[in-house]
Every structure is written in structure tokens, then in C-alpha cells.
Design a protein around this motif. Structure first.
Motif, PDB file in Angstrom:
ATOM      1  N   GLY A  10      57.097  12.613  70.124  1.00  0.00           N
ATOM      2  CA  GLY A  10      58.532  12.726  70.353  1.00  0.00           C
ATOM      3  C   GLY A  10      58.879  12.611  71.828  1.00  0.00           C
ATOM      4  O   GLY A  10      58.508  11.676  72.509  1.00  0.00           O
ATOM      5  N   ASP A 111      55.870  16.783  66.471  1.00  0.00           N
ATOM      6  CA  ASP A 111      56.596  17.313  67.619  1.00  0.00           C
ATOM      7  C   ASP A 111      56.032  18.668  67.995  1.00  0.00           C
ATOM      8  O   ASP A 111      55.427  19.367  67.172  1.00  0.00           O
ATOM      9  N   HIS A 189      62.572  12.246  62.274  1.00  0.00           N
ATOM     10  CA  HIS A 189      61.944  12.134  63.597  1.00  0.00           C
ATOM     11  C   HIS A 189      61.274  10.784  63.826  1.00  0.00           C
ATOM     12  O   HIS A 189      60.282  10.686  64.554  1.00  0.00           O
TER      13      HIS A 189
END
Length: 227
Positions: A10, A111, A189
Motif C-alpha cells: 500500500g 497493508d 485495496h
């Protein structure tokens, strides 16, 4: 941010961020789990003598799963959107994987988290891994909340219209491009999840649309709604 397990795909400090590549797209539906997390209020039972209404209310409680472990999607946990809150120092790490090989090619998204994270686990995912996170609870993505007009700059992810109100927000006094923000259309994500993002020094101003689904903030000073 701190790293746990594999390097998170991320946010990257110092550049405009591109999130983890996800090969799949899916809905943001409500999920559940077959095991309840430690210390979770969502595992409450119906009170004795409460009758059918109390039993129904207990059944509607969304179960949680623990913040440590590897879970098989479909057997250990159901597909859906989950949330973990109250995490500190970026030590919470999660990942969605397409198989159980443990190799980098198996990663769909991951993440490191400070504060809150929302993650949508898809039916096509095989493994969801969570390490050093607080318990995860299932989220009803259609539920309305009491949206606030301010948020912690290191608070993680906020759901637009439920956690925070849409509008223009400002964060001041950020240093060394450590402030990262992201507007997102879902909690998968992936690259396609990101509507816009930036790393900021000094003042940051961003307009969160009512059409946005999530807003993510990391390493920023607190945000206040200005319009």
C-alpha cells in the motif's frame, strides 16, 4: 509506517502512492465468521427471558474473528467487509491471498495499519491473514452512522457517510511528506480502488465526495472540515 510480515504493497512515503494490484473485483457485501474474536462485543448472547425479540437481536449481532491467524475464506470466515479498530504503531498487518503458498505472487492486497482498517474479503480469495491486529468485526456497508466533521490524521480508514461526512477537509503542519491520504471507492485495496491520493508536506486540502466510499489517512496531523 512499521512493517509486519511481508512488505505492505500500500502506501509508500515520499511519492504519490499506488496501492496493491488486485486481479479481482467484487461487491462490498456484509460478511460473517464461524469463530468469534476475543473480547468482542459482537458475540453477545440473548438474555434469559428476553423472548423472540432478544433472540433475534442476538442473531443479528455480527460475529468477529481474532486479529491473529490465517483464515480460509468460505470455511473459517465468510466473504464480506470487515473492520479492525484501535491498532497502534503500524504493527497490525493483514493480507488477502489467492492461495496458501505464502509466496509474493499469491498476494492480492495487504497493508500495515494504524488506527482503523476496512477490508473486503472476496469469495474468490482463498486466505486472509491477520497479524498483531485487534479483532475484526463484520460491517453492514449499508448501515448509516453519525458522520463526524473531523478525524485523526493517523486514524486509518473512515467510511464516508458513516464515520465522516463528505466535504472539504484540511490538515496543517505536516512534515517530510509523511502525510498520506487516499480517497477510495471500495475496501479491496487494489489499484482500481484508488480514486485519488497524495503524500503531503505542509498543508493538505482534500475534498471528499459523497460518492466516495472510504477515506484513508496516515501520518498526517488531524483533519478538520472547512466546507
Amino acid at each position: 509506517m512499521g512493517m509486519k510480515g511481508k512488505i505492505a504493497l500500500g502506501a509508500v512515503v515520499g511519492i504519490v502512492v499506488i496501492g496493491a494490484v488486485s486481479a479481482n473485483s467484487g461487491d462490498d457485501s456484509t460478511g460473517g465468521s464461524e469463530s468469534s474474536g476475543k473480547g468482542s462485543s459482537s458475540s453477545a448472547q440473548a438474555k434469559p427471558g428476553g423472548g423472540k425479540e432478544s433472540a433475534k437481536a442476538a442473531e443479528e449481532k455480527k460475529p468477529a474473528f481474532e486479529g491473529d491467524g490465517q483464515f480460509q475464506v468460505g470455511s473459517d470466515i465468510k466473504p464480506g467487509t470487515y473492520r479492525t479498530t484501535g491498532n497502534e504503531d503500524g504493527m497490525c498487518y493483514w493480507e488477502r491471498a489467492k492461495d496458501a503458498s505464502g509466496e509474493m505472487d499469491s498476494l492480492l492486497a495487504n497493508d500495515n495499519v494504524t488506527g482503523t482498517s476496512y477490508v473486503t474479503v472476496k469469495a474468490t480469495d482463498k486466505i486472509f491473514k491477520s497479524s498483531d491486529c485487534n479483532d475484526w468485526e463484520a460491517v453492514d456497508t449499508k448501515a448509516k452512522g453519525s458522520p463526524a466533521a473531523k478525524m485523526a490524521g493517523d486514524g486509518g480508514m473512515f467510511r464516508v457517510g458513516a464515520d465522516i461526512a463528505p466535504g472539504t477537509y484540511k490538515s496543517t503542519g505536516n512534515e517530510d511528506d509523511m502525510c498520506y491520504w487516499e480517497r477510495a471507492k471500495d475496501a479491496e485495496h487494489g489499484l482500481d480502488s484508488i480514486i485519488a491520493n497524495d503524500n503531503v508536506s505542509g498543508s493538505a486540502v482534500v475534498t471528499i465526495s459523497a460518492k466516495d466510499t472510504y477515506f484513508k489517512t496516515s501520518g498526517c496531523t488531524d483533519w478538520k472540515k472547512t466546507g
